[in-house]
Design a protein around this motif. Sequence first.
Motif, PDB file in Angstrom:
ATOM      1  N   ALA A 125       0.829  -1.206   0.000  1.00 18.16           N
ATOM      2  CA  ALA A 125       0.000   0.000   0.000  1.00 18.16           C
ATOM      3  C   ALA A 125       0.868   1.263   0.000  1.00 18.16           C
ATOM      4  CB  ALA A 125      -0.924  -0.003   1.218  1.00 18.16           C
ATOM      5  N   VAL A 126       1.942   1.263   0.802  1.00 17.53           N
ATOM      6  CA  VAL A 126       2.841   2.423   0.819  1.00 17.53           C
ATOM      7  C   VAL A 126       3.564   2.541  -0.517  1.00 17.53           C
ATOM      8  CG1 VAL A 126       4.945   3.340   1.864  1.00 17.53           C
ATOM      9  CG2 VAL A 126       3.100   2.485   3.319  1.00 17.53           C
ATOM     10  N   LEU A 127       3.970   1.423  -1.070  1.00 22.35           N
ATOM     11  CA  LEU A 127       4.594   1.425  -2.392  1.00 22.35           C
ATOM     12  C   LEU A 127       3.648   2.033  -3.415  1.00 22.35           C
ATOM     13  CD1 LEU A 127       6.952   0.509  -4.248  1.00 22.35           C
ATOM     14  CD2 LEU A 127       5.809  -1.710  -4.408  1.00 22.35           C
ATOM     15  N   ASP A 128       2.382   1.642  -3.372  1.00 21.98           N
ATOM     16  CA  ASP A 128       1.388   2.194  -4.305  1.00 21.98           C
ATOM     17  C   ASP A 128       1.201   3.691  -4.096  1.00 21.98           C
ATOM     18  OD1 ASP A 128       1.010  -0.322  -5.367  1.00 21.98           O
ATOM     19  OD2 ASP A 128      -0.838  -0.738  -4.259  1.00 21.98           O
ATOM     20  N   THR A 129       1.275   4.149  -2.845  1.00 20.56           N
ATOM     21  CA  THR A 129       1.141   5.584  -2.567  1.00 20.56           C
ATOM     22  C   THR A 129       2.259   6.372  -3.235  1.00 20.56           C
ATOM     23  OG1 THR A 129       0.043   5.178  -0.435  1.00 20.56           O
ATOM     24  CG2 THR A 129       1.079   7.326  -0.738  1.00 20.56           C
ATOM     25  N   VAL A 130       3.471   5.848  -3.165  1.00 23.75           N
ATOM     26  CA  VAL A 130       4.599   6.514  -3.826  1.00 23.75           C
ATOM     27  C   VAL A 130       4.377   6.563  -5.329  1.00 23.75           C
ATOM     28  CG1 VAL A 130       7.084   6.439  -4.278  1.00 23.75           C
ATOM     29  CG2 VAL A 130       6.218   5.808  -2.016  1.00 23.75           C
ATOM     30  N   VAL A 131       3.998   5.447  -5.920  1.00 26.07           N
ATOM     31  CA  VAL A 131       3.802   5.379  -7.371  1.00 26.07           C
ATOM     32  C   VAL A 131       2.703   6.328  -7.811  1.00 26.07           C
ATOM     33  CG1 VAL A 131       3.123   3.873  -9.283  1.00 26.07           C
ATOM     34  CG2 VAL A 131       4.695   3.018  -7.521  1.00 26.07           C
ATOM     35  N   ARG A 132       1.594   6.358  -7.070  1.00 28.56           N
ATOM     36  CA  ARG A 132       0.482   7.249  -7.435  1.00 28.56           C
ATOM     37  C   ARG A 132       0.881   8.709  -7.334  1.00 28.56           C
ATOM     38  NH1 ARG A 132      -2.613   3.657  -4.357  1.00 28.56           N
ATOM     39  NH2 ARG A 132      -2.644   5.178  -2.651  1.00 28.56           N
ATOM     40  N   SER A 133       1.787   9.022  -6.410  1.00 31.11           N
ATOM     41  CA  SER A 133       2.195  10.428  -6.257  1.00 31.11           C
ATOM     42  C   SER A 133       2.927  10.940  -7.490  1.00 31.11           C
ATOM     43  CB  SER A 133       3.082  10.584  -5.020  1.00 31.11           C
ATOM     44  OG  SER A 133       4.409  10.147  -5.261  1.00 31.11           O
ATOM     45  N   PHE A 134       3.451  10.019  -8.299  1.00 29.92           N
ATOM     46  CA  PHE A 134       4.100  10.384  -9.560  1.00 29.92           C
ATOM     47  C   PHE A 134       3.216  10.049 -10.758  1.00 29.92           C
ATOM     48  CE2 PHE A 134       7.887   9.522  -6.787  1.00 29.92           C
ATOM     49  CZ  PHE A 134       8.421  10.804  -6.811  1.00 29.92           C
ATOM     50  N   ASP A 135       1.931   9.895 -10.502  1.00 30.24           N
ATOM     51  CA  ASP A 135       0.969   9.542 -11.551  1.00 30.24           C
ATOM     52  C   ASP A 135       1.377   8.272 -12.295  1.00 30.24           C
ATOM     53  OD1 ASP A 135      -0.658  11.778 -11.012  1.00 30.24           O
ATOM     54  OD2 ASP A 135       0.629  13.059 -12.248  1.00 30.24           O
ATOM     55  N   GLY A 136       2.006   7.349 -11.545  1.00 24.99           N
ATOM     56  CA  GLY A 136       2.365   6.057 -12.114  1.00 24.99           C
ATOM     57  C   GLY A 136       3.686   6.036 -12.853  1.00 24.99           C
ATOM     58  N   ALA A 137       4.288   7.191 -13.100  1.00 24.52           N
ATOM     59  CA  ALA A 137       5.550   7.255 -13.862  1.00 24.52           C
ATOM     60  C   ALA A 137       6.706   7.502 -12.897  1.00 24.52           C
ATOM     61  CB  ALA A 137       5.474   8.354 -14.914  1.00 24.52           C
TER      62      ALA A 137
ATOM     63  N   SER B 199      11.756  -2.477  -4.308  1.00 20.88           N
ATOM     64  CA  SER B 199      10.654  -2.523  -5.269  1.00 20.88           C
ATOM     65  C   SER B 199      10.634  -1.281  -6.151  1.00 20.88           C
ATOM     66  CB  SER B 199       9.317  -2.665  -4.529  1.00 20.88           C
ATOM     67  OG  SER B 199       9.259  -3.871  -3.790  1.00 20.88           O
ATOM     68  N   LEU B 200      10.871  -0.127  -5.542  1.00 21.30           N
ATOM     69  CA  LEU B 200      10.905   1.115  -6.322  1.00 21.30           C
ATOM     70  C   LEU B 200      12.079   1.125  -7.301  1.00 21.30           C
ATOM     71  CD1 LEU B 200      10.016   3.688  -3.529  1.00 21.30           C
ATOM     72  CD2 LEU B 200       8.651   3.203  -5.584  1.00 21.30           C
ATOM     73  N   ALA B 201      13.236   0.625  -6.854  1.00 17.98           N
ATOM     74  CA  ALA B 201      14.403   0.581  -7.742  1.00 17.98           C
ATOM     75  C   ALA B 201      14.137  -0.328  -8.942  1.00 17.98           C
ATOM     76  CB  ALA B 201      15.628   0.110  -6.972  1.00 17.98           C
ATOM     77  N   ARG B 202      13.423  -1.421  -8.698  1.00 16.04           N
ATOM     78  CA  ARG B 202      13.155  -2.366  -9.796  1.00 16.04           C
ATOM     79  C   ARG B 202      12.233  -1.797 -10.862  1.00 16.04           C
ATOM     80  NH1 ARG B 202      13.813  -6.057  -5.555  1.00 16.04           N
ATOM     81  NH2 ARG B 202      11.622  -5.938  -4.900  1.00 16.04           N
ATOM     82  N   ILE B 203      11.439  -0.791 -10.503  1.00 14.78           N
ATOM     83  CA  ILE B 203      10.568  -0.173 -11.511  1.00 14.78           C
ATOM     84  C   ILE B 203      11.130   1.161 -11.988  1.00 14.78           C
ATOM     85  CG2 ILE B 203       8.487  -1.399 -10.823  1.00 14.78           C
ATOM     86  CD1 ILE B 203       7.623   1.023  -9.212  1.00 14.78           C
ATOM     87  N   GLY B 204      12.408   1.405 -11.704  1.00 19.38           N
ATOM     88  CA  GLY B 204      13.103   2.517 -12.331  1.00 19.38           C
ATOM     89  C   GLY B 204      13.336   3.749 -11.502  1.00 19.38           C
TER      90      GLY B 204
ATOM     91  N   PRO C 163       8.214  18.433  -1.304  1.00 20.98           N
ATOM     92  CA  PRO C 163       8.026  18.075   0.103  1.00 20.98           C
ATOM     93  C   PRO C 163       6.868  17.093   0.317  1.00 20.98           C
ATOM     94  CG  PRO C 163       7.099  20.237  -0.285  1.00 20.98           C
ATOM     95  CD  PRO C 163       7.702  19.808  -1.578  1.00 20.98           C
ATOM     96  N   LEU C 164       7.096  15.847  -0.054  1.00 19.74           N
ATOM     97  CA  LEU C 164       6.113  14.792   0.181  1.00 19.74           C
ATOM     98  C   LEU C 164       6.673  13.837   1.230  1.00 19.74           C
ATOM     99  CD1 LEU C 164       3.628  13.006  -0.382  1.00 19.74           C
ATOM    100  CD2 LEU C 164       4.917  11.969  -2.279  1.00 19.74           C
ATOM    101  N   MET C 165       6.007  13.707   2.352  1.00 17.62           N
ATOM    102  CA  MET C 165       6.422  12.808   3.422  1.00 17.62           C
ATOM    103  C   MET C 165       5.368  11.726   3.625  1.00 17.62           C
ATOM    104  SD  MET C 165       8.295  11.584   5.841  1.00 17.62           S
ATOM    105  CE  MET C 165       9.608  12.774   6.130  1.00 17.62           C
ATOM    106  N   ILE C 166       5.758  10.481   3.393  1.00 15.96           N
ATOM    107  CA  ILE C 166       4.887   9.345   3.652  1.00 15.96           C
ATOM    108  C   ILE C 166       5.377   8.708   4.944  1.00 15.96           C
ATOM    109  CG2 ILE C 166       4.023   7.135   2.789  1.00 15.96           C
ATOM    110  CD1 ILE C 166       4.689   8.227  -0.058  1.00 15.96           C
ATOM    111  N   ASP C 167       4.658   8.976   6.007  1.00 15.81           N
ATOM    112  CA  ASP C 167       5.064   8.542   7.341  1.00 15.81           C
ATOM    113  C   ASP C 167       4.580   7.115   7.571  1.00 15.81           C
ATOM    114  OD1 ASP C 167       5.645   8.198   9.991  1.00 15.81           O
ATOM    115  OD2 ASP C 167       4.457   9.900  10.723  1.00 15.81           O
ATOM    116  N   GLY C 168       5.447   6.157   7.249  1.00 14.45           N
ATOM    117  CA  GLY C 168       5.070   4.761   7.337  1.00 14.45           C
ATOM    118  C   GLY C 168       4.990   4.220   8.744  1.00 14.45           C
TER     119      GLY C 168
END
Length: 441
Positions: A304-316, A347-352, A413-418
């Motif tokens: 879910a946190v991984l998805d939050t990061v990806v969505r914050s970049f509109d998937g790119a 996981s983030l590194a593997r998708i670029g 300034p995006l902070m995802i407080d896991g």
Amino acid sequence: MKLTVIGTGYLGATHAVCMAELGHEVLGVDISEERIEALRAGRVPFYEPGLAEKLSANLATGRLDFTTDIAAAARFADVHFLTVGTPQHSEGRSADLSQVHGAVTSLVRHMQGSHLIIGKSTVPVGTAADLQLMVSALAAPSTEIRIAWNPEFLREGHAIADTLHPDRIVAGVPGDDAGYAENILRDVYAATLAQGTPFIVTDLETAELVKGAANAFLATKISFINAIAEICDLSGGNVTDLARALGHDDRIGRKFLGAGLGFGGGCLPKDIRAFSARAEQLGATGIPALLGSVDDINLGQRRAVLDTVVRSFDGAVAGRRVTVLGAAFKPNSDDIRDSPGLFIAGSLARIGADVTVYDPQAMEPSKRVLPELTYAPTVYDALHPTEAVVLATEWREFIDLDPVEAACHVDRPLMIDGRNCLPARAWIDAGWDYRGIGRRY
């Protein structure tokens, strides 16, 4: 007393040092020459607050020593603590007992006279009974070996206090000669019992089940509050306030009701899977179903946190800069086993994504596992010039960060407080897009 500790990993090294601290003469044994050399030189091969100092002090007294000679251990004492690892089996969820069987077999071959082997490793129920049959078959003539079980309840980062001042001592003793094993365990822990520590005597099977049941309950509590956090996210509630309200109910309590990335480490995940697998082997249905859901919820928090990061970049996310603060699975440790933070970073590194990691203690082990990531020397180096920050481990250094100063180092300034450990309002007021787990402020 003279004691040996067979296995000098995290549990064994800590137990050996603390038994010497209680005044016993202790010989730690391991097959790793490198580990034994380090311990004899006063170096702890992992991070645990205060342990290196106590190791050096007890080596200096002569009460503590280490060896790779299992025969020497059999000659040194007639009370032996078994503290080897029981990792998850490579082909399933069950525990791999090969280290347990190997250590006991090696030790028994050199035994003469009467000995007590006290298991501390976390094992499936029935292991002690199986070991008793095994040692009885292997023992030399006129040699008597008994098995007892004394489960450990250590928390990484608090291991010394948990050993010297435990909240309880569980003594699993064999039914045919319970008094013998109980008396020895009372002698071993005499100083601790004098402090009023509860001493609970059980049969072998119950002692084996206690640790698995305790871990299963804690894991369930953590996953429960994370499932509630999901509802809070969907409804606009605040899981932190909700947990505080629940915690005032003395039937529930506040501990382990912190929503976040969930649990990791070398014990809780593999122990609940092994507990579930053994329950399934015995024909039980409730625990396998319950712990299967607990495990799924826990792993889902990372995704879910991984998805939050990806969505914050509109998937790119390719080429985007992300910082992960925290590689150890918990603070005051350098243990990266099943680390939520490293799962997200990898996981983030593997998708670029261009991922930078900082942790106060776990940098070197992280580099060995994920060398492709960037590792920053300081927290502010890690922030400059990132576009998203994931706080994955609640180190005090991160909790105390100045959000105004931190904002000066980032591009976005995006902070995802896991871990829901930051003062959310202060970060929002400093201009951060703050996103917690089940809370918005």
